[in-house]
Design an enzyme around this catalytic site. Structure first.
Site, PDB file in Angstrom:
ATOM      1  N   TYR A 169      48.566   8.144 -33.256  1.00  0.00           N
ATOM      2  CA  TYR A 169      48.822   7.658 -31.901  1.00  0.00           C
ATOM      3  C   TYR A 169      50.267   7.178 -31.772  1.00  0.00           C
ATOM      4  O   TYR A 169      50.701   6.292 -32.496  1.00  0.00           O
ATOM      5  CB  TYR A 169      47.865   6.520 -31.570  1.00  0.00           C
ATOM      6  CG  TYR A 169      47.523   6.462 -30.107  1.00  0.00           C
ATOM      7  CD1 TYR A 169      46.361   7.034 -29.616  1.00  0.00           C
ATOM      8  CD2 TYR A 169      48.397   5.866 -29.192  1.00  0.00           C
ATOM      9  CE1 TYR A 169      46.054   7.000 -28.265  1.00  0.00           C
ATOM     10  CE2 TYR A 169      48.100   5.831 -27.846  1.00  0.00           C
ATOM     11  CZ  TYR A 169      46.925   6.402 -27.392  1.00  0.00           C
ATOM     12  OH  TYR A 169      46.635   6.379 -26.049  1.00  0.00           O
TER      13      TYR A 169
ATOM     14  N   ASP B 163      39.960  -3.175 -26.527  1.00  0.00           N
ATOM     15  CA  ASP B 163      39.642  -2.504 -25.274  1.00  0.00           C
ATOM     16  C   ASP B 163      38.428  -1.621 -25.544  1.00  0.00           C
ATOM     17  O   ASP B 163      37.892  -1.595 -26.667  1.00  0.00           O
ATOM     18  CB  ASP B 163      40.843  -1.747 -24.692  1.00  0.00           C
ATOM     19  CG  ASP B 163      41.274  -0.530 -25.502  1.00  0.00           C
ATOM     20  OD1 ASP B 163      40.575  -0.148 -26.468  1.00  0.00           O
ATOM     21  OD2 ASP B 163      42.324   0.043 -25.171  1.00  0.00           O
ATOM     22  N   CYS B 164      37.962  -0.898 -24.536  1.00  0.00           N
ATOM     23  CA  CYS B 164      36.673  -0.208 -24.681  1.00  0.00           C
ATOM     24  C   CYS B 164      36.690   0.831 -25.799  1.00  0.00           C
ATOM     25  O   CYS B 164      35.798   0.866 -26.652  1.00  0.00           O
ATOM     26  CB  CYS B 164      36.239   0.399 -23.358  1.00  0.00           C
ATOM     27  SG  CYS B 164      37.270   1.754 -22.727  1.00  0.00           S
ATOM     28  N   SER B 165      37.711   1.692 -25.811  1.00  0.00           N
ATOM     29  CA  SER B 165      37.754   2.747 -26.818  1.00  0.00           C
ATOM     30  C   SER B 165      38.275   2.246 -28.161  1.00  0.00           C
ATOM     31  O   SER B 165      37.929   2.798 -29.208  1.00  0.00           O
ATOM     32  CB  SER B 165      38.606   3.919 -26.331  1.00  0.00           C
ATOM     33  OG  SER B 165      39.917   3.500 -26.017  1.00  0.00           O
TER      34      SER B 165
ATOM     35  N   ASP C 245      41.179   7.377 -27.841  1.00  0.00           N
ATOM     36  CA  ASP C 245      40.963   7.159 -26.411  1.00  0.00           C
ATOM     37  C   ASP C 245      39.593   7.650 -25.960  1.00  0.00           C
ATOM     38  O   ASP C 245      39.071   8.651 -26.472  1.00  0.00           O
ATOM     39  CB  ASP C 245      42.035   7.873 -25.596  1.00  0.00           C
ATOM     40  CG  ASP C 245      43.400   7.203 -25.711  1.00  0.00           C
ATOM     41  OD1 ASP C 245      43.451   6.012 -26.056  1.00  0.00           O
ATOM     42  OD2 ASP C 245      44.413   7.883 -25.449  1.00  0.00           O
ATOM     43  N   SER C 246      39.025   6.983 -24.944  1.00  0.00           N
ATOM     44  CA  SER C 246      37.692   7.333 -24.458  1.00  0.00           C
ATOM     45  C   SER C 246      37.630   8.757 -23.926  1.00  0.00           C
ATOM     46  O   SER C 246      36.632   9.470 -24.135  1.00  0.00           O
ATOM     47  CB  SER C 246      37.247   6.348 -23.372  1.00  0.00           C
ATOM     48  OG  SER C 246      38.136   6.351 -22.275  1.00  0.00           O
TER      49      SER C 246
ATOM     50  N   HIS D  72      35.833   4.923 -19.214  1.00  0.00           N
ATOM     51  CA  HIS D  72      35.209   3.832 -19.974  1.00  0.00           C
ATOM     52  C   HIS D  72      34.229   4.411 -20.993  1.00  0.00           C
ATOM     53  O   HIS D  72      33.665   5.495 -20.804  1.00  0.00           O
ATOM     54  CB  HIS D  72      34.472   2.883 -19.031  1.00  0.00           C
ATOM     55  CG  HIS D  72      33.957   1.636 -19.700  1.00  0.00           C
ATOM     56  ND1 HIS D  72      34.806   0.713 -20.275  1.00  0.00           N
ATOM     57  CD2 HIS D  72      32.687   1.181 -19.910  1.00  0.00           C
ATOM     58  CE1 HIS D  72      34.080  -0.277 -20.785  1.00  0.00           C
ATOM     59  NE2 HIS D  72      32.806  -0.013 -20.591  1.00  0.00           N
TER      60      HIS D  72
ATOM     61  N   HIS E  36      29.637  -3.151 -25.199  1.00  0.00           N
ATOM     62  CA  HIS E  36      30.947  -2.615 -24.822  1.00  0.00           C
ATOM     63  C   HIS E  36      31.934  -3.743 -24.578  1.00  0.00           C
ATOM     64  O   HIS E  36      31.570  -4.916 -24.464  1.00  0.00           O
ATOM     65  CB  HIS E  36      30.832  -1.733 -23.575  1.00  0.00           C
ATOM     66  CG  HIS E  36      30.491  -2.476 -22.311  1.00  0.00           C
ATOM     67  ND1 HIS E  36      30.950  -2.096 -21.070  1.00  0.00           N
ATOM     68  CD2 HIS E  36      29.743  -3.594 -22.090  1.00  0.00           C
ATOM     69  CE1 HIS E  36      30.497  -2.914 -20.145  1.00  0.00           C
ATOM     70  NE2 HIS E  36      29.766  -3.830 -20.727  1.00  0.00           N
TER      71      HIS E  36
END
Length: 330
Positions: free
Chosen positions: A113, A233-235, A252-253, A287, A299
């Site tokens: 990343y 964060d979510c992912s 990433d999601s 998300h 989550h």
């Protein structure tokens, strides 16, 4: 105490003289508890200073921000990298470097990343890099863990994150001696880690394992781009939970939603990832959460919330934007 340092010194020297390091290597290692990576250099605010130095003060930073100040980070930050994690330097600009974070798959760069971080938060200590390749590693399984200067634990050196991996030099009783990127060797509690010879030795998890790990973080405040025990964060949450169990999934999601094995709603099992998209589930994914059975999802929702469990299909918002599920475990 002296005998452990002698053992470590002999080990370090024997490895060093048996290794070859190339002067043009661009690989470096994160030298702070958590490095927070930015979309562009020099975009940080004054209040972000605790996250920019060496050392960093992660709790001081995250707990000082208001919800609006956290929301400002959306789009400004990209991801995080953990203490001792390898990165590849791509560009330099003043006191900043653009790096690719190893172990965070993304279509953006095959090396990892890509994003910007302060140069002062990196180390190129060659002995550490060799130990990283040659020694078993301690994987932090507690939400955060302390490193100590001495085995007696009288002086704390640094608080590090869940999923941090450091080379093991020696073990005695309930304490483990690990190598650090630039500060020699430090001690940590064995109860905070699991030790593996290499990443292939991490046991394959089932859904119960993923759920148990994820629930350690209930109540932890959300942080955009977060990928550590100081905030997710979510992912970053789903990526890190899988990573700690030896499974590397995209960062990433939107990319997580395109990989793994597709799962129908009626076939959901614990550990499956649930994805949510704009336009009532037909648009772009925004998300991700993890299914834990009985219609529930764990989550990291948004900057105003904490890691939580919800009845996902009883929620008008999430049920209307559900766009599919993927499985990354056997």
């Amino acid at each position: 105490m002296k005998k452990y340092w002698l053992i470590a010194l002999v080990m370090l020297l024997s490895i060093a003289f048996g290794s070859t390091v190339h002067a043009d290597d661009k690989e470096m290692y994160v030298d702070v508890s958590v490095a927070t990576l930015w979309s562009e250099p020099d975009q940080a605010r004054e209040l972000d200073a605790p996250s920019l130095g060496n050392p960093v003060d992660m709790w001081g930073w995250t707990e000082s921000m208001t919800v609006d100040e956290k929301r400002w980070l959306v789009g400004e930050l990209q991801t995080q990298a953990l203490y001792g994690q390898k990165v590849t330097v791509l560009e330099e600009e003043g006191d900043w470097v653009k790096v690719a974070v190893d172990g965070q798959p993304t279509p953006k760069n095959e090396l990892g990343y890509p994003a910007w971080m302060p140069k002062k938060q990196l180390s190129d200590e060659k002995l550490y890099s060799v130990l990283k390749e040659r020694r078993p590693f301690a994987l932090v399984t507690a939400p955060t863990a302390d490193l100590y200067d001495h085995r007696n634990k009288k002086k704390e050196f640094k608080e590090i994150s869940f999923n941090t991996r450091l080379p093991v030099v020696a073990q005695t009783g309930e304490m483990i001696l690990v190598a650090t990127p630039s500060d020699g060797m430090k001690w940590m509690n064995s109860e905070d880690v699991s030790i593996y010879k290499d990443k292939e030795d991490i046991p394959a998890p089932d859904g119960e394992d993923l759920e148990e790990t994820a629930k350690q973080f209930l109540g932890l405040p959300y942080l955009w781009a977060g990928a550590s025990g100081f905030g997710f964060d979510c992912s970053g949450f789903t990526h890190t939970i899988h990573k700690a169990h030896g499974i590397t999934i995209p960062r990433d999601s939107s990319v997580q939603a395109e990989n793994g094995t597709p799962v129908a709603k009626e076939d959901l099992q614990k550990g499956d990832l649930l994805f949510f998209a704009y336009d009532e589930g037909e648009g772009s994914v925004h998300h991700v959460g993890m299914y834990i059975g009985n219609g529930e999802m764990i989550h990291a929702p948004n900057s105003a919330s904490t890691v939580e469990v919800i009845d996902v299909f009883e929620s008008d918002y999430y049920s209307s934007e559900f766009s599919g599920a993927r499985r990354y475990i056997d």
